[in-house]
Design an enzyme around this catalytic site. Sequence first.
Site, short mmCIF file in Angstrom:
data_model
loop_
_atom_site.label_atom_id
_atom_site.label_comp_id
_atom_site.label_asym_id
_atom_site.label_seq_id
_atom_site.Cartn_x
_atom_site.Cartn_y
_atom_site.Cartn_z
N HIS B 250 0.85 -1.19 0.00
CA HIS B 250 0.00 0.00 0.00
C HIS B 250 0.88 1.25 0.00
O HIS B 250 1.89 1.29 0.72
CB HIS B 250 -0.87 -0.07 1.26
CG HIS B 250 -1.80 1.10 1.43
ND1 HIS B 250 -1.37 2.33 1.86
CD2 HIS B 250 -3.14 1.19 1.25
CE1 HIS B 250 -2.42 3.15 1.91
NE2 HIS B 250 -3.50 2.48 1.56
N ASP B 308 -5.17 8.44 -7.07
CA ASP B 308 -5.67 9.33 -6.01
C ASP B 308 -4.55 10.35 -5.75
O ASP B 308 -3.39 9.97 -5.57
CB ASP B 308 -5.96 8.50 -4.75
CG ASP B 308 -6.37 9.34 -3.53
OD1 ASP B 308 -6.04 10.55 -3.47
OD2 ASP B 308 -7.01 8.78 -2.63
N CYS B 310 -3.43 11.96 -3.31
CA CYS B 310 -2.56 11.89 -2.13
C CYS B 310 -1.34 11.01 -2.38
O CYS B 310 -0.29 11.21 -1.78
CB CYS B 310 -3.32 11.44 -0.89
SG CYS B 310 -3.76 9.71 -0.83
N TYR B 311 -1.47 10.02 -3.29
CA TYR B 311 -0.32 9.16 -3.58
C TYR B 311 0.73 9.87 -4.42
O TYR B 311 1.81 9.33 -4.64
CB TYR B 311 -0.78 7.85 -4.22
CG TYR B 311 -1.66 7.06 -3.28
CD1 TYR B 311 -1.16 6.58 -2.07
CD2 TYR B 311 -3.00 6.83 -3.57
CE1 TYR B 311 -1.97 5.90 -1.18
CE2 TYR B 311 -3.82 6.15 -2.68
CZ TYR B 311 -3.30 5.69 -1.49
OH TYR B 311 -4.10 5.02 -0.60
N ASP B 380 -8.67 14.11 -4.05
CA ASP B 380 -8.38 12.75 -4.50
C ASP B 380 -8.41 12.74 -6.03
O ASP B 380 -7.40 12.51 -6.70
CB ASP B 380 -9.44 11.83 -3.85
CG ASP B 380 -9.52 10.43 -4.43
OD1 ASP B 380 -8.89 10.16 -5.46
OD2 ASP B 380 -10.25 9.60 -3.86
N ASP B 387 -10.10 18.54 0.45
CA ASP B 387 -10.01 18.53 1.92
C ASP B 387 -8.57 18.88 2.30
O ASP B 387 -7.69 18.96 1.44
CB ASP B 387 -10.44 17.17 2.49
CG ASP B 387 -9.65 16.01 1.92
OD1 ASP B 387 -8.41 16.08 1.97
OD2 ASP B 387 -10.25 15.05 1.42
N HIS B 390 -5.85 16.09 1.34
CA HIS B 390 -5.47 16.00 -0.07
C HIS B 390 -4.80 17.29 -0.57
O HIS B 390 -3.94 17.23 -1.45
CB HIS B 390 -6.68 15.65 -0.94
CG HIS B 390 -7.06 14.21 -0.85
ND1 HIS B 390 -7.99 13.74 0.06
CD2 HIS B 390 -6.61 13.12 -1.51
CE1 HIS B 390 -8.10 12.43 -0.08
NE2 HIS B 390 -7.28 12.02 -1.02
#
Lengths: 337, 488
Positions: B250, B308, B310-311, B380, B387, B390
């Site tokens: 992950h 996404d 954030c990644y 995202d 938010d 992110h």
Amino acid sequence: MADDTTEHVLYAERPEWSDVVPIPQYENIQPLAPIFYTPEYKDATDYFRGIVKTGEKSLRVLQLTETIIRLNPAHYSAWQYRYETLIVISAPLEPELVLTNALTKASPKTYQVWHHRQLLLTALRDPMPELAFNEEVLKADAKNYHTWSHRQWVLAHFDQAELWAGELPFVERLLNEDVRNNSAWHHRFFVSFENGSKGGTGEGADEAVRRELAFVKGKIALAPNNASAWNYLRGALNHTHLPYSTQAAFVELYVVDAVDADADRVLDLENPPPSQGAQLPCLAAIEFMADVHEARGKEGISEAVKLWRSLAHTHDTIRKRYWEFRIRDAVANTSVA
Amino acid sequence: MSRPTPIDAYPTATSNLQADTENILQDHVPLEGGGGGCVLHKNRHLELLVRNLAQGFPARYVSQDASQPWLMFWTLQSFSALQIAIDPDTKQRAIDTIMQWQHPDGGFGGGSGQAAHLLPTYAAVCSLAIVGRHGPGGGWDQIDRCVMRLYRFDLYPMRRRDKLYKWYLSLKQPDGSFIVSNHGEVDVRGIYCLLVVALILDIMTPELVNGTPAFIASCQTYEGGFSSASHPHIFDGILAAQRPSLGEAHGGYTFCALASWVLLQPYISAGEDAPRVDVRRLLRWLVNMQGLEIELGGFKGRTNKLVDGCYSWWVGGAFALLEALGVSPHVPAPASAHEGETAKPAESGWNDADDSFFNRHALQEFILFAGQHPAGGLRDKPPKNPDAYHTAYCISGLSAAQHRVYPSPARREVVRAAWEGEDGVRAAAFAEALCWTEEDGGSYIVGSAANRVNATHPLFNLTITHAEGIMAHFYKQTVPKRPPKPSH
């Protein structure tokens, strides 16, 4: 248990809580970046701070912490205090697990709810029903990270043969539903190769790898452009120290430009061919064959470089820099060897 | 039109969702010639950040009530990355707010009156790196006085060492891991947060991290990335080296595990039984997290999942960390199994603008086209709302795609040479942490130069200036000035 249909009465208005002094979160400062709390949440957390200050651990603390958890399931301090209270007042844990079942289904992406289950299960020592509950939660979200890692914890922690026994059929069901579910593939690896030595499935490593190679190759044939299945194939080989070249005859079938329409040829069960709908060539197969050639050393290098170039320039252009690195790296390593 | 992900005439839930997402993302590619899509809307994002900071967060953020230090850190770090200085009054209010979260027994909680927890402790300390200062009311010395006394061990007897350190030790597990709080769970996020704080505040010791490298290594899965945790298998009272990983590889856990592994390098002694991480397999997994052209080259967090924003940081930011393990796109990785040993990349040029393990251009486009919400803030992916989380990690990811920050051997030497006091693992760890350097001429910015955001420290996700400032304070060292940047 709180009844959702009745109107919520603030703790400040409950006579049985009048002995508790609520503590506001911030005194004497104007906090930066505050959250606009609802009156219910502010009220409950003010009383929670009051309870924590006096150290009270009683039945009504369970009511208060449940209120907070229902409003914010990530409030780890409320969970923590609740757990300590359960232990101190020797509350029966079975009803707590029933309540936690409901909270889990309501907030399956919260760390705390799953950890609370672990604490309860560790004390209750009855893991069998947990697997069925877990499968139910997976029905709503088949890739929830917490649900899967919790299932793996149950298996590893209790490590009982009867727990492991149903896992392969279970995970096969999930892969039949969605062969691209990487969480299910990881679980299959966990069950097949990381099952400990006590409870485990009791089979030898050879037996496991033979079965798993046949399984994953069948799934690759079904839908070849599935990174999960290829990673599983690589993982199984690496884990058992089998060279990739042992699978070359199979993988070669997937680097061709189109599906062989001659369906009448003798079916090789060891090397199932791509399905009629397969989109070839499959880039994971090209990568795999490049690795096979690279492992041959000097003789294989030019063939490997050819394949990497085709990935860099045609089949997997987003990763161009990586494939170019692989070429530089392999050339450097073979020339010094 | 880019090629869609092949479905092999065998659709499943995963491929259906993937196809839907590809369609949505393609709708966000600006039309040919419409250069407006390539703009980072800094002002819109700043408006949102200022509103959150000054007025507060709307009621839906109640779900983050136990993560208030994170809301603070994400907001402050976004300002830092966007090159916005914070005024002294706001800084003071930030410090006063952060210090309310400090727990009397050590560490920081998710809010005032909450239990101490490894994650908010990281967010609080990193926030103090941005807004804090030494002296009365500055935060840094209040940590010292109330909680963490170790750095003044020249002034205080050792028995008065800090509560934070003792609290950390109380969380330690026999397998080298740490629970995140009293009765809490184990995972590599918590360990990363603990190690960063321990390193920054100078309370890292061999005792604290004994067994931790082996735990981190045991979380690497067959895919190459890392899982949340591993389960301790104990046979006849001995902890097995092979421990099953709990959960699949992950992006978030992989960043935390890799950064932990890099941080721990000075504390890993070489030897036959030294724990190993397979960096080649890790690199392969990381590059495979980058989505295709049709996904605008954003990053996903797991195999067969969706991209996404954030990644962009958790995976996009991980490549820089590989350089500390001797794996650089310029230098072939070591061929032997002795990954992550002493091989260090040479000082090297960065002539090719897109020379990296991943596609820096595509990642920037993903963030600019799909990551930005039209009303401000980052997200995202469309059609999601923005938010605080992110916003911070999309901007950090943009920074990772724009700049090359690498562990400079020259800078390591300079920091090492300026070290005052006993030479040892503490000095080595200090130099390793502060040798990270933004390469001159190594920036590659999609769109106009106004899209530039600040470089960020790959281990801490602070600007390099903030990392140097707080570490110099707690180690009582003077960090040598960096040479002024030549104007381009």
